[in-house]
Design a protein around this motif. Structure first.
Motif, short mmCIF file in Angstrom:
data_model
loop_
_atom_site.label_atom_id
_atom_site.label_comp_id
_atom_site.label_asym_id
_atom_site.label_seq_id
_atom_site.Cartn_x
_atom_site.Cartn_y
_atom_site.Cartn_z
N LEU A 185 46.31 31.13 5.12
CA LEU A 185 45.02 30.68 5.63
C LEU A 185 44.37 31.81 6.42
O LEU A 185 44.98 32.34 7.36
CB LEU A 185 45.19 29.46 6.53
CG LEU A 185 46.05 28.31 6.00
CD1 LEU A 185 46.12 27.19 7.05
CD2 LEU A 185 45.52 27.78 4.69
N ILE A 186 43.14 32.16 6.06
CA ILE A 186 42.43 33.25 6.74
C ILE A 186 41.12 32.72 7.31
O ILE A 186 40.27 32.21 6.57
CB ILE A 186 42.13 34.41 5.77
CG1 ILE A 186 43.44 34.95 5.16
CG2 ILE A 186 41.38 35.52 6.48
CD1 ILE A 186 43.22 36.02 4.12
N ASP A 187 40.96 32.81 8.62
CA ASP A 187 39.72 32.40 9.28
C ASP A 187 39.74 32.91 10.71
O ASP A 187 40.74 32.76 11.41
CB ASP A 187 39.57 30.87 9.27
CG ASP A 187 38.13 30.41 9.50
OD1 ASP A 187 37.49 30.95 10.44
OD2 ASP A 187 37.66 29.54 8.76
N ALA A 220 55.78 27.11 2.93
CA ALA A 220 55.55 28.24 3.84
C ALA A 220 54.05 28.41 4.05
O ALA A 220 53.30 28.46 3.08
CB ALA A 220 56.16 29.51 3.27
N ILE A 221 53.63 28.49 5.31
CA ILE A 221 52.21 28.65 5.62
C ILE A 221 52.05 29.77 6.63
O ILE A 221 52.72 29.79 7.67
CB ILE A 221 51.59 27.36 6.17
CG1 ILE A 221 51.76 26.21 5.18
CG2 ILE A 221 50.11 27.57 6.49
CD1 ILE A 221 51.20 24.89 5.64
N GLU A 222 51.17 30.71 6.32
CA GLU A 222 50.85 31.81 7.22
C GLU A 222 49.40 31.69 7.65
O GLU A 222 48.51 31.46 6.83
CB GLU A 222 51.05 33.16 6.51
CG GLU A 222 50.69 34.36 7.35
CD GLU A 222 50.80 35.68 6.59
OE1 GLU A 222 50.70 36.74 7.24
OE2 GLU A 222 50.97 35.63 5.36
N ALA A 223 49.16 31.82 8.96
CA ALA A 223 47.81 31.79 9.50
C ALA A 223 47.40 33.19 9.92
O ALA A 223 48.14 33.87 10.64
CB ALA A 223 47.75 30.85 10.71
N ILE A 224 46.23 33.63 9.45
CA ILE A 224 45.68 34.93 9.83
C ILE A 224 44.37 34.68 10.56
O ILE A 224 43.37 34.27 9.95
CB ILE A 224 45.47 35.83 8.59
CG1 ILE A 224 46.82 36.07 7.89
CG2 ILE A 224 44.83 37.15 9.00
CD1 ILE A 224 46.70 36.91 6.62
#
Length: 251
Positions: A62-64, A104-108
């Protein structure tokens, strides 16, 4: 997370998917082994991310760079009042992991324009463009053209929405710039023109549906523009052609 097979718990969780001839255990395993990058966790991204996480897509990025604001809450349904002022990407990741801790979740927490995505692109992830400005849209489109990625893009304003999907590993595919060739910031967006809250849910759900279809090899909708009018409750679809003079994708 064992990517080679479905656990007993996963067999139960995704049983209604596995019953479908179009999915089955093989298709569900494909979802588990897939990676999708969602750019923008606003109204579109909230809806798309929830369904992709619930469907068992094994890795989401997720990119925001935005923070949750009170005016977001009527349409960005992952966020609650206690999230005001917090990172959208991080809050969304936490909410999604609470719903499905087996992925798996990556936050940017950055603008996509300022992220080095190179390490993430080696696995050829699918990109969902859930942004609301032309600079990001053209950047994402060019990234997908350069790396030959699948792109699912949507937009919504007032009561109208559109959906596009491309496989930019195919040199014959049109791209976003074939339809909208001039990278000019439009004067209207949700902040200035308003938007019907559930419309974002419709379009984000369509993005998730199209993403799952593409992961399962169902490609007949590629290169089409689907328009939805919430006030008329009507859909229209149009086939797009590659522009021979497109500055983004034509050699």
């Amino acid at each position: 997370m064992n990517g080679g097979k479905l656990s007993d718990k996963e067999q139960l969780r995704y049983s209604r998917h596995i019953m479908l001839d179009q999915v089955g255990e093989t298709g569900q395993l494909t979802l588990k082994q897939s990676h999708i990058i969602i750019v923008g966790v606003g109204g579109l991204g909230c809806a798309a991310a929830q369904y992709l996480a619930a469907a068992g897509v094994g890795r989401l990025t997720l990119i925001d760079h935005d923070r949750v604001e009170r005016s977001n809450l009527h349409r960005q349904i992952l966020f609650k009042v206690n999230h005001l002022g917090k990172s959208k990407a991080q809050v969304a990741a936490n909410q999604l992991l609470a719903a499905n801790p087996d992925i798996a979740i990556e936050a940017i927490d950055k603008s996509v324009l300022k992220v080095d995505l190179s390490p993430l692109l080696a696995s050829k992830p699918m990109i969902l463009d859930c942004t609301d400005n032309s600079d990001s849209r053209y950047f994402i489109n060019q990234l997908c053209v350069k790396h030959g990625l699948k792109l699912v893009s949507a937009a919504a304003i007032n009561g109208q929405g559109h959906l596009l999907s491309f496989d930019l590993s195919n040199e014959q595919s049109p791209c976003y710039a074939c339809l909208y060739p001039e990278p000019v910031n439009l004067p209207q967006n949700c902040s200035t023109a308003g938007v019907l809250g559930p419309l974002l849910g419709v379009m984000g759900s369509l993005q998730a549906t199209e993403a799952i279809r593409l992961l399962l090899g169902k490609t007949e909708h590629l290169g089409k523009l689907t328009m939805f009018d919430a006030w008329q409750m009507s859909f229209n679809a149009f086939q797009l052609n590659k522009a021979s003079d497109c500055p983004r994708c034509s050699k």
